[in-house]
Design an enzyme around this catalytic site. Structure first.
Site, short mmCIF file in Angstrom:
data_model
loop_
_atom_site.label_atom_id
_atom_site.label_comp_id
_atom_site.label_asym_id
_atom_site.label_seq_id
_atom_site.Cartn_x
_atom_site.Cartn_y
_atom_site.Cartn_z
N ARG A 1 0.82 -1.21 0.00
CA ARG A 1 0.00 0.00 0.00
C ARG A 1 0.86 1.26 0.00
O ARG A 1 0.63 2.18 -0.79
CB ARG A 1 -0.92 0.00 1.23
CG ARG A 1 -1.85 1.19 1.32
CD ARG A 1 -2.67 1.09 2.59
NE ARG A 1 -1.82 0.88 3.75
CZ ARG A 1 -1.20 1.85 4.40
NH1 ARG A 1 -1.32 3.08 4.00
NH2 ARG A 1 -0.43 1.58 5.44
N THR A 2 1.85 1.33 0.88
CA THR A 2 2.66 2.54 0.98
C THR A 2 3.49 2.74 -0.29
O THR A 2 3.61 3.86 -0.81
CB THR A 2 3.59 2.47 2.21
OG1 THR A 2 2.79 2.33 3.38
CG2 THR A 2 4.43 3.72 2.33
N LYS B 1 23.75 -9.41 -1.91
CA LYS B 1 25.17 -9.61 -2.21
C LYS B 1 26.06 -8.95 -1.16
O LYS B 1 27.28 -8.95 -1.28
CB LYS B 1 25.51 -9.02 -3.58
CG LYS B 1 24.67 -9.58 -4.72
CD LYS B 1 24.96 -8.82 -6.02
CE LYS B 1 24.06 -9.28 -7.15
NZ LYS B 1 24.25 -8.46 -8.37
N ARG C 1 11.72 2.33 2.55
CA ARG C 1 11.17 1.57 3.67
C ARG C 1 12.21 0.54 4.08
O ARG C 1 12.79 -0.13 3.23
CB ARG C 1 9.87 0.89 3.23
CG ARG C 1 9.39 -0.28 4.12
CD ARG C 1 8.91 0.16 5.47
NE ARG C 1 7.73 0.99 5.40
CZ ARG C 1 6.47 0.53 5.50
NH1 ARG C 1 6.25 -0.74 5.65
NH2 ARG C 1 5.45 1.38 5.45
N HIS D 1 7.12 6.89 10.80
CA HIS D 1 6.45 6.73 9.51
C HIS D 1 5.80 8.08 9.21
O HIS D 1 4.58 8.22 9.30
CB HIS D 1 5.41 5.61 9.61
CG HIS D 1 4.93 5.11 8.28
ND1 HIS D 1 5.16 5.78 7.09
CD2 HIS D 1 4.21 4.01 7.95
CE1 HIS D 1 4.60 5.11 6.10
NE2 HIS D 1 4.02 4.03 6.60
#
Length: 323
Positions: free
Chosen positions: A53-54, A82, A103, A131
């Protein structure tokens, strides 16, 4: 805020947050006029943990402003597998993009990225820390429902320990003032002390803690439900024991004010029964739309791309006075 990274809202003046709220409102009613605001811009979305959603909200916001999007969703799709560091990943991507939304599951990752990047970084959530754009979406929804973000009784229910959206919302509302918080949680998921200290330091805000949602729901103007987040628990048994502590259903809604607004950062699991979706007090899907509008306002502001027809000096507070 042109050219600045947004790791938290702490460094953004309250007047700027009001301007962002006003811009989002303007964008909502002037979609065609703003459609080319960010022509030629590129947003990179670096999502090291799932958040459909974000991520889609950030990407849709840029696309609706006329820009383009690159990035990845999931650390397994990046060079992190890696052994590449956040510093190197962000340093490289900032050579491609004009703006980065990131995020990450670890607290502090967004700050590391902001220090490493050659372009602005917007924190799209870092662990249990902050957030900021969810908070902007929450403020916009409250503003739309009540015409203000002050003089309200705001209940927050569920996981108040790991819920970064809760922490961001409380600390930001304290800056606006005149909020009575009702913090509803089991003992294991209570609000961290630093958040309580923030409320205590506000001369006009206060809080009470409670365990029984039914006993306090009738006092609330806003009820902010949260999910008990399985990914934040180290012990599976604790998660299973606590996950269904609070379920908002029709029975509890009958105890609430007819004007109460129900918010939720989503995704939900069992904490709001589907039957509540049709209640006009359910504001959580409206919250999603307003989140996209706020990200449009933020992306254009950080990039310094002015919204066609928008008067920077005709701010929300002035409109409120005229209304």
């Amino acid at each position: 805020m042109v050219g600045s990274s947004v790791v938290t809202l702490d460094n953004i003046p309250t007047s700027e947050i009001r301007t962002l709220l006003d811009k989002a409102q303007y964008i909502d009613s002037h979609r065609k006029e703003v459609a080319n605001t960010c022509n030629g811009r590129v947003l990179a979305t670096l999502f090291y943990e799932p958040s459909t959603r974000t991520r889609l909200s950030f990407e849709t916001a840029m696309l609706r402003l006329g820009g383009k999007v690159i990035g990845f969703a999931g650390a397994q799709l990046s060079s992190a597998t890696k052994g590449e560091t956040i510093h190197d990943t962000v340093k490289v991507v900032s050579q491609y993009a004009d703006l980065i939304a990131m995020r990450h599951p670890k607290e502090g990752a967004a700050l590391v990225a902001a220090h490493s990047s050659d372009v602005p970084v917007i924190n799209a959530g870092d662990g249990g820390h902050m957030h900021p754009t969810q908070t902007l979406a929450d403020l916009s929804t409250i503003q739309a429902r009540f015409g203000r973000v002050t003089d309200l009784t705001v209940g927050l229910c569920g996981d108040l320990t790991f819920g970064r959206t809760v922490h961001s919302l409380i600390t930001t509302l304290c800056r606006f003032g005149n909020i009575r918080f009702v913090l509803i949680s089991p003992d294991e998921l209570k609000t961290p002390q630093y958040v309580l200290d923030c409320i205590d330091q506000s001369p006009t805000c206060s809080y009470v803690e409670a365990k029984d949602l039914s006993a306090v729901i009738g006092d609330l103007d806003v009820l902010y439900m949260t999910r008990v987040q399985q990914e934040r628990f180290f012990n599976e048994d604790d998660y299973l024991r606590l996950r269904d502590t609070y379920i908002l259903d029709e029975g509890k809604m009958k105890l609430a004010k007819p004007t109460m607004a129900v918010l939720h950062p989503l995704p939900r699991v069992n904490e709001i029964a589907k039957e509540v979706d049709d209640d006009p007090r359910a504001a959580y899907f409206e919250q999603v739309r307003r989140g996209m509008l706020m990200r449009m306002a933020l992306e254009s502001s950080v990039l310094g791309d002015k919204l066609p027809g928008y008067d920077e000096h005709y701010c929300l507070s002035e409109r409120e006075v005229l209304a």
